[in-house]
Design a protein around this motif. Structure first.
Motif, mmCIF file in Angstrom:
data_model
loop_
_atom_site.group_PDB
_atom_site.id
_atom_site.type_symbol
_atom_site.label_atom_id
_atom_site.label_comp_id
_atom_site.label_asym_id
_atom_site.label_seq_id
_atom_site.Cartn_x
_atom_site.Cartn_y
_atom_site.Cartn_z
ATOM 1 N N GLU A 56 14.110 -14.126 0.032
ATOM 2 C CA GLU A 56 14.623 -13.489 -1.186
ATOM 3 C C GLU A 56 13.721 -13.728 -2.388
ATOM 4 O O GLU A 56 13.871 -13.055 -3.424
ATOM 5 N N ASP A 57 12.759 -14.652 -2.274
ATOM 6 C CA ASP A 57 11.815 -14.890 -3.369
ATOM 7 C C ASP A 57 10.525 -14.103 -3.189
ATOM 8 O O ASP A 57 9.572 -14.272 -3.961
ATOM 9 N N VAL A 58 10.487 -13.254 -2.170
ATOM 10 C CA VAL A 58 9.294 -12.452 -1.892
ATOM 11 C C VAL A 58 9.619 -10.973 -2.088
ATOM 12 O O VAL A 58 10.629 -10.482 -1.586
ATOM 13 N N THR A 59 8.771 -10.277 -2.828
ATOM 14 C CA THR A 59 8.892 -8.831 -3.009
ATOM 15 C C THR A 59 7.667 -8.166 -2.399
ATOM 16 O O THR A 59 6.526 -8.562 -2.699
ATOM 17 N N THR A 60 7.889 -7.173 -1.561
ATOM 18 C CA THR A 60 6.797 -6.420 -0.957
ATOM 19 C C THR A 60 6.742 -5.032 -1.575
ATOM 20 O O THR A 60 7.767 -4.351 -1.670
ATOM 21 N N LYS A 61 5.553 -4.640 -2.004
ATOM 22 C CA LYS A 61 5.345 -3.312 -2.572
ATOM 23 C C LYS A 61 4.385 -2.531 -1.684
ATOM 24 O O LYS A 61 3.363 -3.063 -1.249
ATOM 25 N N LEU A 62 4.733 -1.274 -1.437
ATOM 26 C CA LEU A 62 3.939 -0.422 -0.548
ATOM 27 C C LEU A 62 3.843 0.990 -1.133
ATOM 28 O O LEU A 62 4.550 1.343 -2.077
ATOM 29 N N GLY A 63 2.965 1.798 -0.528
ATOM 30 C CA GLY A 63 2.930 3.218 -0.828
ATOM 31 C C GLY A 63 2.505 3.562 -2.238
ATOM 32 O O GLY A 63 3.125 4.402 -2.886
ATOM 33 N N ASP A 64 1.423 2.946 -2.725
ATOM 34 C CA ASP A 64 0.950 3.186 -4.085
ATOM 35 C C ASP A 64 -0.566 3.010 -4.080
ATOM 36 O O ASP A 64 -1.080 1.965 -3.663
ATOM 37 N N THR A 65 -1.295 4.023 -4.564
ATOM 38 C CA THR A 65 -2.762 3.943 -4.531
ATOM 39 C C THR A 65 -3.320 2.938 -5.532
ATOM 40 O O THR A 65 -4.521 2.668 -5.527
ATOM 41 N N ARG A 66 -2.487 2.373 -6.387
ATOM 42 C CA ARG A 66 -2.954 1.306 -7.269
ATOM 43 C C ARG A 66 -2.893 -0.054 -6.596
ATOM 44 O O ARG A 66 -3.322 -1.058 -7.171
ATOM 45 N N LEU A 67 -2.357 -0.090 -5.398
ATOM 46 C CA LEU A 67 -2.344 -1.315 -4.610
ATOM 47 C C LEU A 67 -3.582 -1.345 -3.718
ATOM 48 O O LEU A 67 -4.235 -0.313 -3.504
ATOM 49 N N PRO A 68 -3.956 -2.505 -3.176
ATOM 50 C CA PRO A 68 -5.126 -2.566 -2.284
ATOM 51 C C PRO A 68 -5.013 -1.561 -1.139
ATOM 52 O O PRO A 68 -3.925 -1.321 -0.606
ATOM 53 N N GLU A 69 -6.148 -1.000 -0.773
ATOM 54 C CA GLU A 69 -6.142 0.098 0.204
ATOM 55 C C GLU A 69 -5.868 -0.403 1.619
ATOM 56 O O GLU A 69 -6.387 -1.433 2.050
ATOM 57 N N ALA A 70 -5.053 0.365 2.307
ATOM 58 C CA ALA A 70 -4.689 0.067 3.694
ATOM 59 C C ALA A 70 -4.660 1.371 4.471
ATOM 60 O O ALA A 70 -4.551 2.450 3.879
ATOM 61 N N PRO A 71 -4.751 1.312 5.787
ATOM 62 C CA PRO A 71 -4.735 2.548 6.573
ATOM 63 C C PRO A 71 -3.371 3.216 6.559
ATOM 64 O O PRO A 71 -2.358 2.614 6.190
ATOM 65 N N VAL A 72 -3.345 4.476 6.971
ATOM 66 C CA VAL A 72 -2.090 5.200 7.093
ATOM 67 C C VAL A 72 -1.174 4.464 8.071
ATOM 68 O O VAL A 72 -1.637 3.729 8.947
ATOM 69 N N ALA A 73 0.119 4.680 7.899
ATOM 70 C CA ALA A 73 1.088 4.082 8.812
ATOM 71 C C ALA A 73 1.190 4.959 10.050
ATOM 72 O O ALA A 73 1.858 5.990 10.051
ATOM 73 N N GLY A 74 0.509 4.563 11.085
ATOM 74 C CA GLY A 74 0.491 5.334 12.329
ATOM 75 C C GLY A 74 -0.275 4.546 13.374
ATOM 76 O O GLY A 74 -0.885 3.521 13.086
ATOM 77 N N GLY A 75 -0.243 5.023 14.604
ATOM 78 C CA GLY A 75 -1.041 4.398 15.648
ATOM 79 C C GLY A 75 -0.538 3.056 16.130
ATOM 80 O O GLY A 75 -1.191 2.410 16.942
ATOM 81 N N SER A 76 0.606 2.598 15.619
ATOM 82 C CA SER A 76 1.152 1.282 15.958
ATOM 83 C C SER A 76 0.231 0.148 15.527
ATOM 84 O O SER A 76 0.238 -0.926 16.123
ATOM 85 N N TRP A 77 -0.560 0.376 14.454
ATOM 86 C CA TRP A 77 -1.490 -0.661 14.026
ATOM 87 C C TRP A 77 -1.084 -1.356 12.720
ATOM 88 O O TRP A 77 -1.752 -2.259 12.237
ATOM 89 N N THR A 78 0.031 -0.945 12.117
ATOM 90 C CA THR A 78 0.361 -1.440 10.782
ATOM 91 C C THR A 78 0.663 -2.935 10.770
ATOM 92 O O THR A 78 0.209 -3.668 9.882
ATOM 93 N N ALA A 79 1.436 -3.419 11.728
ATOM 94 C CA ALA A 79 1.794 -4.837 11.743
ATOM 95 C C ALA A 79 0.549 -5.708 11.874
ATOM 96 O O ALA A 79 0.383 -6.690 11.135
ATOM 97 N N ALA A 80 -0.327 -5.359 12.799
ATOM 98 C CA ALA A 80 -1.534 -6.155 12.999
ATOM 99 C C ALA A 80 -2.463 -6.062 11.798
ATOM 100 O O ALA A 80 -3.034 -7.073 11.366
ATOM 101 N N SER A 81 -2.614 -4.865 11.229
ATOM 102 C CA SER A 81 -3.588 -4.638 10.162
ATOM 103 C C SER A 81 -3.098 -5.177 8.825
ATOM 104 O O SER A 81 -3.684 -6.102 8.245
ATOM 105 N N SER A 82 -2.004 -4.618 8.326
ATOM 106 C CA SER A 82 -1.494 -5.052 7.022
ATOM 107 C C SER A 82 -0.878 -6.443 7.098
ATOM 108 O O SER A 82 -0.942 -7.217 6.135
ATOM 109 N N GLY A 83 -0.276 -6.772 8.240
ATOM 110 C CA GLY A 83 0.309 -8.101 8.390
ATOM 111 C C GLY A 83 -0.734 -9.199 8.289
ATOM 112 O O GLY A 83 -0.523 -10.227 7.631
ATOM 113 N N THR A 84 -1.878 -8.987 8.929
ATOM 114 C CA THR A 84 -2.947 -9.985 8.860
ATOM 115 C C THR A 84 -3.513 -10.084 7.449
ATOM 116 O O THR A 84 -3.802 -11.180 6.955
ATOM 117 N N ALA A 85 -3.686 -8.936 6.780
ATOM 118 C CA ALA A 85 -4.208 -8.940 5.411
ATOM 119 C C ALA A 85 -3.269 -9.685 4.474
ATOM 120 O O ALA A 85 -3.707 -10.466 3.617
#
Length: 751
Positions: A499-528
């Motif tokens: 509850e002390d953690v806020t996650t923000k997504l889906g904004d080009t002013r945030l660090p760049e990440a790949p599209v959500a697809g291919g089943s790679w999001t957990a490994a890619s964004s999770g590791t970052a």
């Protein structure tokens, strides 16, 4: 090799079932979607769609529409502004080779439903009414929209699509081995065209901020794609455009690329210098991006013992005239089974339709249905249990990739645990040998497989003096639970309550990440996210060591743990300090870090990574009516570390239901005389409803994988792969009728 990191000394959030952190916003209506954002000067656009599939516009009359009170402008190819660089051959991150579709570019019609005008009005109802008054005259040509009509013109794509592995070169002599094999099977397999049909329609709201600056809310699975598209096509500075998509009402791949409503909304907003929203109707969502038909032939030759001696898998996919859409269809056969003589071929042929698009497990749903049905046929011919046949031909290395071994492959455990849970040992092998009352009972199974991928991704982490943590990047949560798992990872890494953690997504002013697809999001964004939080932890640790009388003096970072909002010497909670006290003592308001993560090249050079599953299905078929009830499914999945069993199970449930749709329900029906999909609504395009779904049991098989620091494999796709084949195999076991063209409908069962 990749180094792993996790905090210790507290109960871990990762690996435990947790409710979605975005759930309350969604169920209370606080979550806003692309078509729900507004502005004081908002105008509404309504698309006029072409009535033909091939030809040209000979005349277009917009006078009656423009005379309607409240209509601002009607944009067509004749009057649209030249502000758009329509000749720019833009390629986004997931586009196939070719020239992406350009709306309102000229008078040519490339597919039915192509946008031919945009009516912009003060309100939606006025725009919709005025659109009916736009008169368009066409010079129509006969369209070719059937794969059968163009199969003779299939070709090997001259330019391969990035990220899509072409078929490997043949090995051995498949044709000679097939001719010499004691058991031979050769059949054709087809899936009907399917449309994505996410709940949220495609929509774009372009808010004009003045002075050539825009804030854009787009229905897309990766805001970076839309951002790059708008900057390139309209010649805009990237700093002048901000693209957001905090929530997505489903995508299934339809939102991987910017769709034409985004172009039209920005075109109108720039032309009028005011905010514009364009929302597509459900009917218009049948005009683009679909799972394509593919004509597949699988030829299997084996010994009497079922050992494969020859394997051919040939496929002809389809594409549009303006792009060479490609997907991996045939390679899965070489990945799944060991054989000394293999030939895999894939060609494409052009149709007068829009380009197909990636739809949940693109290519694998198609190709695995064919090979897993064919293997079931071989098991029947050889008199072997379907699991025994698969074990006899089990692959320990990826023959399509230089025989590199798999980093992990717990598929045998999937077979064992899935069969035990299902009760497979009680199956009698003969078709039509199991029944209950007037229903024939069939049990079928199949293997599922999908690539375990990781993409380059960045993320930030910001720890505030009040002990609150913010993490995030530009990727999207398409309903998979990304908000939740990133929150879990961040909370674990810095030892904070979720509850002390806020996650923000889906904004080009945030660090760049790949599209959500291919089943790679957990490994890619999770590791970052994990790396960014670790960086923050190291910074806070250095500040803690510098405190007067610090309990962490002369302690190395690898000897501390983060738990309960504190840094402590591992195993000695008495030597600890609260994070908030560290920041207060140092006089800093925030500690921040941005980190990037990418694939482990050392691992990739030695191993291949795939997610596997075993799917078991029970069907009951009314012997007189041919009606099919699918009463039980067991899906046993090996996907490395499961970050959140609750959201993970949800992903498999959704994939299985979608696979049932492929097998029994979904079919986009084309009138080839008109080149138009005729069942372009959810009343006539059948998707599984609650009454169609009975018990679905999900098993996560223990598996350790080192392809990425989190040890995870994606789950978005694996639930659907293999499900349709398991259903078809169960229908054969129940009825003795082998149906190789999906969906399996009553007429095919009885015919």
């Amino acid at each position: 090799m990749t180094q792993t990191f996790s905090s210790t000394g507290h109960d871990s959030f990762v690996g435990t079932p947790r409710n979605r952190v975005d759930g309350p916003a969604k169920v209370t209506g606080l979550a806003k979607y692309a078509g729900e954002f507004t502005a004081a000067d908002l105008a509404h656009g309504y698309v006029v769609s072409s009535a033909i599939a091939r030809g040209r516009i000979s005349a277009i009359d917009t006078a009656a529409a423009e005379a309607v009170p409240g209509v601002i402008k009607v944009l067509t190819h004749e009057n649209r502004s030249r502000t758009a660089w329509l000749d720019y051959n833009y390629q986004d991150a997931v586009a196939p080779p070719g020239s992406p579709f350009r709306a309102l570019y000229d008078d040519k019609i490339a597919f039915s439903g192509q946008p031919v005008a945009l009516v912009v009005a003060e309100d939606f109802e006025t725009a919709r009414h005025a659109a009916t008054l736009v008169k368009v005259a066409y010079e129509a040509e006969e369209p070719k929209t059937s794969a059968d009509a163009v199969r003779a013109f299939a070709y090997d794509p001259p330019k391969k699509r990035a990220g899509i592995k072409p078929p490997p070169k043949p090995w051995g002599d498949a044709d000679a081995a097939y001719d010499a094999a004691p058991i031979k099977l050769q059949n054709e397999y087809r899936l009907a065209v399917e449309h994505h049909n996410p709940m949220e329609p495609h929509a774009s709201t372009v808010v004009y901020e003045g002075d050539g600056k825009y804030t854009v809310y787009d229905k897309v699975q990766g805001v970076s794609n839309s951002h790059n598209y708008l900057a390139a096509v309209f010649g805009l500075k990237k700093d002048d455009v901000r693209v957001l998509n905090p929530y997505l009402g489903g995508g299934f791949g339809s939102g991987l690329r910017p769709q034409y409503q985004l172009f039209l909304a920005m075109l109108a907003a720039r032309d009028l210098e005011r905010s514009v929203r364009v929302v597509l109707t459900r009917d218009q969502m049948w005009s683009f991006t679909y799972r394509p038909d593919a004509i597949q032939t699988v030829s299997l030759g084996s010994g009497e013992d079922g050992q494969l001696q020859a394997l051919r898998h040939d496929a002809i996919g389809v594409t549009s005239h303006y792009e060479d859409y490609q997907e991996v269809v045939v390679n899965w056969s070489g990945v799944l089974y060991k054989c000394d003589n293999v030939a895999l071929t894939y060609k494409i042929a052009q149709l007068d339709t829009a380009s197909p698009g990636d739809m949940r497990a693109p290519g694998a749903v198609t190709g695995v249905f064919a090979i897993e049905t064919a293997m079931d046929e071989l098991a029947h011919e050889a008199g072997l249990d379907p699991i025994a046949l698969r074990l006899r031909n089990f692959s320990e290395a990826d023959a399509t990739s230089e025989d590199k071994p798999f980093g992990s492959k717990a598929l045998k455990a999937c077979f064992t645990q899935g069969a035990e849970r299902f009760g497979w040992a009680k199956r009698t092998p003969a078709p039509r040998s199991m029944r209950e009352g007037h229903e024939l009972v069939g049990w079928g199974m199949a293997t599922g497989v999908w690539e375990s991928m990781m993409q380059q991704s960045s993320a930030h982490a910001i720890l505030s003096a009040d002990g609150k943590l913010e993490v995030g990047n530009s990727t999207g949560d398409i309903g998979t639970g990304t908000y939740t798992i990133l929150t879990q990872i961040a909370a674990d890494t810095l030892g904070l309550p979720m509850e002390d953690v806020t996650t923000k997504l889906g904004d080009t002013r945030l660090p760049e990440a790949p599209v959500a697809g291919g089943s790679w999001t957990a490994a890619s964004s999770g590791t970052a996210v994990m790396k960014a939080c670790r960086n923050v932890g190291e910074q806070v640790f250095k500040l803690a060591r510098a405190m007067e009388g610090s309990p962490l003096a002369n302690v190395d970072f690898d000897r501390v743990s983060f738990a309960n909002g504190r840094i402590a010497v591992a195993g000695d909670d008495s030597r600890s300090v609260a994070l908030v006290d560290v920041l207060k003592a140092a006089g800093v308001e925030t500690v921040e870090a941005t980190e990037s993560a990418g694939p482990d090249k050392d691992f990739a050079s030695q191993y291949e990574a795939y997610t596997h599953s075993a799917v078991f299905v029970e069907v009951r078929v009314d012997e007189e009516l041919g009606q099919i009830r699918l009463t039980r499914v067991v899906s046993a999945v090996a996907a490395g570390k499961i970050l959140n069993p609750k959201t993970a199970r949800s992903q498999i449930l959704g994939g299985v239901v979608m696979g049932i749709g492929s097998a029994l329900h979904e079919e986009s029906m084309m009138d080839h005389r008109l080149g138009r999909f005729m069942n372009h609504n959810l009343g006539e395009y059948h998707v599984p409803a609650n009454a169609d779904i009975y018990d679905i049991d999900v098993i996560f098989v223990d598996e350790e994988d080192k392809a990425n620091p989190l040890g995870v494999k994606g789950l978005g796709e694996i639930g659907i792969v293999g499900t349709a084949a398991a259903v078809a195999n169960a229908v054969f076991h129940a009825t003795g009728k082998r149906i190789r063209h999906l969906p399996i409908t009553i007429d095919k069962v009885l015919g």
